[in-house]
Design an enzyme around this catalytic site. Sequence first.
Site, PDB file in Angstrom:
ATOM      1  CB  SER A 111      -1.026  -0.054   1.141  1.00  0.00           C
ATOM      2  OG  SER A 111      -0.268  -0.360   2.545  1.00  0.00           O
ATOM      3  CG  ASP A 155       4.064   0.768   6.471  1.00  0.00           C
ATOM      4  OD1 ASP A 155       4.957   0.052   7.229  1.00  0.00           O
ATOM      5  OD2 ASP A 155       2.711   0.329   6.425  1.00  0.00           O
TER       6      ASP A 155
END
Length: 362
Positions: A111, A155
């Site tokens: 993602s 992330d």
Amino acid sequence: MSSITSFAPGRVELLGNHTDYNEGFVLSASIPYGIRATGSLRDDGVICLSTQMGEWLHFEVAADAPFVRRGEWTDYPLGVVGALREAGITVGGFTAEYVSDLPPGAGLSSSAAMEVSTIILLEKLLGISLPGIELAKLCRRAENEYVGVQCGILDQVSSLFGKQDHAIFLDCRKTKVETISFPHDVCLLLIQSGVPHALVGGEYNERREHCFAAAKHLGVPFLRDASSDLLAASPLPDLERRRAAHVIGENERVLQTVELLESGDVAAVGRLMSASHESSRVNFENSTPSLDLLVSLARATAGVYGARLTGGGFGGAIVALVSRDAADAAGASIAAEYERRSGHHAKVLKCDLADGALVLNG
Ligand code: GLA
């Protein structure tokens, strides 16, 4: 304008599990697998998105139109558009085609790779230039506000700031990033359990709430501000005590590992990684029987220094630190034994720490 291609890698969390939204410390790296986005501007205001084999999807998203969450992969790029527009940057029509060699649901952050490949592509197409940390914050906002996952910034930073053969040390309170040289005689095995993980599920947000409640009970703004001594001296419900023990322990392990990497003590780093997994299993309860099996098989394999789940947990992959010479044999033997015992196929990726996101042409 001719088309531009960007690449954004996935990431591996080496240590520092669920520390990011607690304003703590993380050690991570970009991996050599990720998502390529190829696109160009359109002058009709239409956003056209596609994956390699998929059909083109068309979105007529006027700048002042409210964002509609579709619960599809397109929420990631459209969320980036929304975050850029919220930051005052005009984004009109464009095309983007995504090609990925990053397995989705493996806990390797496909993602964030999709968000980051989109923002790097748009930055180039629109002729703007933003500091890396701002790009990370915008991508995180896309995920928090548009996709609806309350993730931290790990992330996105890890996809943007990777450096070959270096780990990324992130202080999430200061959003300060450093890269630390990684020993050459070891590499990583990323082993997917074959049981997908889905962060959009409620467990992640629930763990977040437990951490915030524990911090409140401890009388600190965030668990970053709590120590093991404070925890030991404070009356806390058992669940919150274990959640806090995990995050406090992870912060300590990250700081110890930064020092150990400087002295090249990979055996001690491996022991901390294994301790991290044990804390996930017992304290944070974000492991699964499949991940536990993989970790215990890895730890019993020659050449492996340590192993742990990587990322949010509740499925996904483990990361093992392994001697470079033993890596192929270790990966094959762990996968074979895992399949024999669980019936699931484990996919093994052997990799080194890689460079972060970049524009490949233009
Ligand atoms: C997921 C989230 C990150 C981080 C990790 C756990 O990957 O997206 O922000 O919280 O889980 O460390």
